[in-house]
Design an enzyme around this catalytic site. Structure first.
Site, mmCIF file in Angstrom:
data_model
loop_
_atom_site.group_PDB
_atom_site.id
_atom_site.type_symbol
_atom_site.label_atom_id
_atom_site.label_comp_id
_atom_site.label_asym_id
_atom_site.label_seq_id
_atom_site.Cartn_x
_atom_site.Cartn_y
_atom_site.Cartn_z
ATOM 1 N N ILE A 15 -0.887 2.711 -24.760
ATOM 2 C CA ILE A 15 -1.008 1.823 -24.984
ATOM 3 C C ILE A 15 -1.096 1.414 -26.169
ATOM 4 C CG2 ILE A 15 -2.528 -0.667 -24.248
ATOM 5 C CD1 ILE A 15 -0.184 -0.240 -21.812
ATOM 6 N N SER A 154 -4.919 -6.316 -15.969
ATOM 7 C CA SER A 154 -3.871 -5.449 -16.436
ATOM 8 C C SER A 154 -2.702 -6.173 -16.068
ATOM 9 C CB SER A 154 -4.291 -4.845 -14.886
ATOM 10 O OG SER A 154 -3.958 -5.489 -14.163
ATOM 11 N N CYS A 155 -1.880 -4.656 -16.728
ATOM 12 C CA CYS A 155 -0.510 -5.502 -17.129
ATOM 13 C C CYS A 155 -0.267 -6.430 -15.240
ATOM 14 C CB CYS A 155 0.367 -4.004 -17.047
ATOM 15 S SG CYS A 155 0.705 -2.987 -15.484
ATOM 16 N N THR A 214 -5.326 -2.129 -5.510
ATOM 17 C CA THR A 214 -4.991 -2.607 -7.022
ATOM 18 C C THR A 214 -5.917 -3.643 -6.983
ATOM 19 O OG1 THR A 214 -3.822 -3.542 -8.209
ATOM 20 C CG2 THR A 214 -2.772 -3.637 -6.251
ATOM 21 N N GLY A 215 -6.742 -4.261 -7.606
ATOM 22 C CA GLY A 215 -7.422 -5.303 -7.746
ATOM 23 C C GLY A 215 -6.940 -6.453 -8.529
ATOM 24 N N ASN A 319 5.380 -2.511 -17.805
ATOM 25 C CA ASN A 319 4.207 -2.556 -17.251
ATOM 26 C C ASN A 319 3.185 -2.107 -19.111
ATOM 27 O OD1 ASN A 319 5.485 -0.390 -15.843
ATOM 28 N ND2 ASN A 319 4.033 0.761 -16.608
#
Length: 338
Positions: A15, A154-155, A214-215, A319
């Site tokens: 990133i 997040s992505c 995943t959150g 992503n």
């Protein structure tokens, strides 16, 4: 704030490097400094120039001026190698905004160390346990200038939230489940290896479909409070290197045909969410979205409806590139809110 917005990047991983690429290709921001204690300037140059997914950098000639300076064309970028964020002298370079992309300093307390070095604001390029999360196109207008540390979420949250917002605004969401089929990332293993906290995550990334937590779906409730407690989800990590896809299954409050839903998403993709939420009716596959800078591209042909109250929606996202583009967009928005 006038002139170009000066940014620094802490952590030159996937990133960090792509945020640098996005920043260097824009004329409203200026990359002035990079910190990474584990990479020399010559190796940094190599890693930036050559990218397996996004191709070779061809916008400016890139070279090492000295061990503390990179040249992008004639533009110098200062390089630091500090392990402790509070020791990075961002102020010397004029860096007002710091992108915290190590994945390590993701709390407000840890990220605030950058302020001691002269940074004015910090954008964490990951979900945060306590920093306010902003998703461009969804809740970024709620940012106030007295907030110094933010998370770009997040992505996957950046993909899901715009889609969920449109559906909830137009039809209402009673509840929903999300699955992201996610490209592998640097935290995974090339071959089976130790991973005591996530046993499945220790299996070979290039040879398995790996269920994972995943959150991202729950995080939508933080940027869209109306959906708090209504969404959750999981992930499958798959053997591709970039581009992921969200499948969102929701129960609607108001009855709607699939045609109604497509029309609503298309309208929003051409209106308020243009450049954030996309819409396609083409017969696309994952590689068609490499380098797509939108957060979420709705695939009209891939979704299905069980009835007028239950529907599965499919949306793609790069992503890496889409997310990195939003990091810079968030910085630009924050600078205008000063």
């Amino acid at each position: 704030m006038t002139g170009k917005i000066k940014i620094g990047i802490n952590g030159f991983g996937r990133i960090g490097r792509l945020v640098a690429r996005v920043a260097l290709a824009r004329d409203d921001v200026e990359l002035v400094a990079v910190n990474d204690p584990f990479i020399t300037t010559d190796y940094m140059t190599y890693m930036f120039k050559y990218d397996t997914v996004h191709g070779q950098w061809k916008h400016h000639e890139l070279k090492v001026k000295d061990e503390k300076t990179l040249l992008f064309g004639e533009k110098p970028v200062t390089v630091f190698g500090c392990r402790n964020p509070e020791e990075i002298p961002w102020g010397e370079t004029g860096a007002e905004f710091v992108v915290e992309s190590t994945g390590v300093f993701t709390t407000k307390e840890k990220a605030s160390a950058h302020l001691k070095g002269g940074a004015k604001k910090v954008v964490i390029s990951a979900p945060s346990a306590d920093a306010p999360m902003f998703v461009v196109g969804v809740n970024h207008t709620e940012y106030k200038s007295d907030i110094d540390i933010v998370s770009n979420a997040s992505c996957t949250t950046n993909c899901l939230a715009p889609l969920a917002k449109v559906i909830n605004d137009r039809f209402g969401i009673v509840e929903g489940l999300m699955t992201t089929v996610h490209a592998m990332t640097a935290t995974q293993k090339t071959v089976d290896g130790p991973s005591s906290k996530d046993w499945r995550g220790g299996r070979a990334a290039s040879f398995n479909i790996i269920p994972s937590s995943t959150g991202a779906a729950k995080a939508v409730g933080k940027v869209l409070p109306a959906l708090n407690g209504k969404l959750t989800g999981m992930a499958f990590r798959v053997p591709t290197v970039d581009v992921s896809v969200v499948g969102l299954t929701v129960r609607l409050e108001k009855k709607a045909t699939y045609a109604d839903i497509k029309a609503a998403i298309k309208e929003e993709s051409e209106g308020k969410l243009k450049g954030i939420l996309g819409y396609t009716e083409d017969d696309v596959v994952s590689t068609d979205f490499i380098g797509d800078n939108r957060s979420s591209i709705f695939d009209a042909k891939a979704g299905i409806a069980l009835n007028d109250n239950c529907v599965k929606l499919v949306s793609w996202y790069d992503n890496e590139w889409g997310y990195s583009s939003r990091v810079v967009d968030l910085i630009v928005h924050m600078s205008k809110t000063q």
